[in-house]
Design a protein around this motif. Structure first.
Motif, PDB file in Angstrom:
ATOM      1  N   TYR A   1      -6.051   8.506  -3.837  1.00 40.19           N
ATOM      2  CA  TYR A   1      -7.020   7.310  -3.271  1.00 40.19           C
ATOM      3  C   TYR A   1      -7.485   6.630  -4.685  1.00 40.19           C
ATOM      4  CZ  TYR A   1     -11.133   4.611  -1.849  1.00 40.19           C
ATOM      5  OH  TYR A   1     -12.083   3.486  -1.610  1.00 40.19           O
ATOM      6  N   ASP A   2      -7.968   7.284  -5.630  1.00 36.08           N
ATOM      7  CA  ASP A   2      -8.420   6.726  -7.072  1.00 36.08           C
ATOM      8  C   ASP A   2      -7.484   6.242  -7.960  1.00 36.08           C
ATOM      9  OD1 ASP A   2     -11.045   7.562  -6.247  1.00 36.08           O
ATOM     10  OD2 ASP A   2     -11.257   9.634  -7.272  1.00 36.08           O
TER      11      ASP A   2
ATOM     12  N   GLN B   1       0.747  -1.438  -0.154  1.00 32.05           N
ATOM     13  CA  GLN B   1      -0.058   0.004  -0.014  1.00 32.05           C
ATOM     14  C   GLN B   1       0.823   1.039   0.107  1.00 32.05           C
ATOM     15  OE1 GLN B   1      -0.461  -2.620   1.590  1.00 32.05           O
ATOM     16  NE2 GLN B   1      -2.631  -3.199   1.734  1.00 32.05           N
TER      17      GLN B   1
ATOM     18  N   ASP C   1      -8.052  12.157  -2.039  1.00 28.64           N
ATOM     19  CA  ASP C   1      -9.202  11.386  -2.647  1.00 28.64           C
ATOM     20  C   ASP C   1      -8.627  11.072  -4.266  1.00 28.64           C
ATOM     21  OD1 ASP C   1     -11.635  11.004  -1.517  1.00 28.64           O
ATOM     22  OD2 ASP C   1     -12.318  11.563  -3.769  1.00 28.64           O
TER      23      ASP C   1
ATOM     24  N   SER D   1      -8.198   0.886   1.598  1.00 32.30           N
ATOM     25  CA  SER D   1      -9.230   1.901   2.076  1.00 32.30           C
ATOM     26  C   SER D   1      -8.630   3.478   2.239  1.00 32.30           C
ATOM     27  CB  SER D   1      -9.667   1.259   3.449  1.00 32.30           C
ATOM     28  OG  SER D   1      -8.728   1.665   4.315  1.00 32.30           O
ATOM     29  N   LYS D   2      -9.542   4.264   2.171  1.00 35.02           N
ATOM     30  CA  LYS D   2      -9.330   5.581   2.445  1.00 35.02           C
ATOM     31  C   LYS D   2      -8.139   5.780   3.906  1.00 35.02           C
ATOM     32  CE  LYS D   2     -11.926   8.792  -0.043  1.00 35.02           C
ATOM     33  NZ  LYS D   2     -13.219   9.456  -0.062  1.00 35.02           N
TER      34      LYS D   2
ATOM     35  N   ILE E   1       1.391   4.244  -2.955  1.00 39.74           N
ATOM     36  CA  ILE E   1       1.008   5.635  -2.788  1.00 39.74           C
ATOM     37  C   ILE E   1       2.266   6.320  -3.364  1.00 39.74           C
ATOM     38  CG2 ILE E   1       0.450   7.300  -1.031  1.00 39.74           C
ATOM     39  CD1 ILE E   1      -1.094   5.068   0.336  1.00 39.74           C
TER      40      ILE E   1
ATOM     41  N   ARG F   1      -6.282   2.774  -6.185  1.00 37.08           N
ATOM     42  CA  ARG F   1      -7.066   1.665  -6.305  1.00 37.08           C
ATOM     43  C   ARG F   1      -7.203   0.933  -7.765  1.00 37.08           C
ATOM     44  NH1 ARG F   1     -13.087   2.686  -4.849  1.00 37.08           N
ATOM     45  NH2 ARG F   1     -12.939   4.645  -5.692  1.00 37.08           N
TER      46      ARG F   1
ATOM     47  N   VAL G   1      -4.947   5.201   3.273  1.00 35.49           N
ATOM     48  CA  VAL G   1      -4.151   6.241   2.414  1.00 35.49           C
ATOM     49  C   VAL G   1      -3.945   7.487   3.213  1.00 35.49           C
ATOM     50  CG1 VAL G   1      -4.535   8.085   0.543  1.00 35.49           C
ATOM     51  CG2 VAL G   1      -5.560   5.982   0.168  1.00 35.49           C
ATOM     52  N   TYR G   2      -4.846   7.665   3.914  1.00 38.04           N
ATOM     53  CA  TYR G   2      -4.412   9.126   4.969  1.00 38.04           C
ATOM     54  C   TYR G   2      -3.330   8.516   5.696  1.00 38.04           C
ATOM     55  CZ  TYR G   2      -8.394  12.051   3.363  1.00 38.04           C
ATOM     56  OH  TYR G   2      -9.073  12.858   2.857  1.00 38.04           O
TER      57      TYR G   2
END
Lengths: 124, 124
Positions: A28-29, A7, A25, A39-40, A11, A32, A43-44
DNA sequence: TTAGGTGCAAAACCTTTGCCATCCC
DNA sequence: GGGATGGCAAAGGTTTTGCACCTAA
């Protein structure tokens, strides 16, 4: 200790492959596409971790809350990274910069903001 | 047309009487000393109106969403006020500034950010 | 009179967090 | 194995908005 995860890797890859300064966001998109189940929250969390590790940086200053001031002679700011206070600086504003950037880029430049960061006297 | 209201007047007064760069919430608390029944919605609405009228300004750049980038050679940004896109600039970063501000203020300055604003080529 | 503004509360947004399962070292 | 991390969903915090009522011009 910090572990390597798919993950986090993806990122970071996304951010290294763009110059578009995406929001969480948008990241995130994008992520994916590789990891449809991410999950968001992840990401955060990783955006924070990557900032701690100095691998990425956030453009926005100090999270989510806006701060306001009455219009004054234009001036620069200093924000203390510990207590969060913002101070006005006397440092003269260089308006030539706007012209120079405008000439180089072809953009219409109306103004600029500068913020210094570090520790204020009370927090050192 | 814009009407004069007590609410807007007090909000502006509060901002003119402080150098603390308050958040909307802090402004709300302060204004309530004069107008105990004012609502937060009104505070937010007036903060927007006052920005449109150039009577105040928000320090934060581009509202609430953070934007991220992979770590690069330090550089400045340009943000288009119409389309919202952010561009990296070539303009050299002046590290002397940090020292100068540090000397003047006694703060520890670790870095600074600068953002130019205006209209990008596509939006002019 | 009437368009703009207010209060209130709900909604919308963005971000963080608790919990438990999962995975890296 | 065990602590770090992830997924999910709920919670948190800030800002925006719909609506009925008000009020400055």
């Amino acid at each position: 200790m910090r572990r390597d995860t798919k993950q986090r890797e993806v990122i970071l890859k996304v951010l290294r492959n763009t110059r578009s300064h995406p929001t969480a966001d948008q990241i995130y998109d994008d992520v994916r596409k590789d990891l449809p189940n991410i999950s968001k929250g992840t990401v955060y969390r990783n955006l924070q971790v990557l900032q701690e590790d100095k691998a990425i940086s956030a453009l926005n200053i100090n999270g989510t809350q806006s701060r306001y001031e009455a219009k004054r002679e234009s001036h620069y700011h200093f924000r203390c990274e510990k207590c969060g206070r913002v101070f006005d600086l006397d440092e003269p504003v260089d308006k030539e910069l706007n012209k120079r950037v405008s000439k180089k880029t072809g953009f219409t430049v109306s103004h600029h903001q500068m913020e210094f960061r570090g520790l204020c006297k009370d927090c050192q």
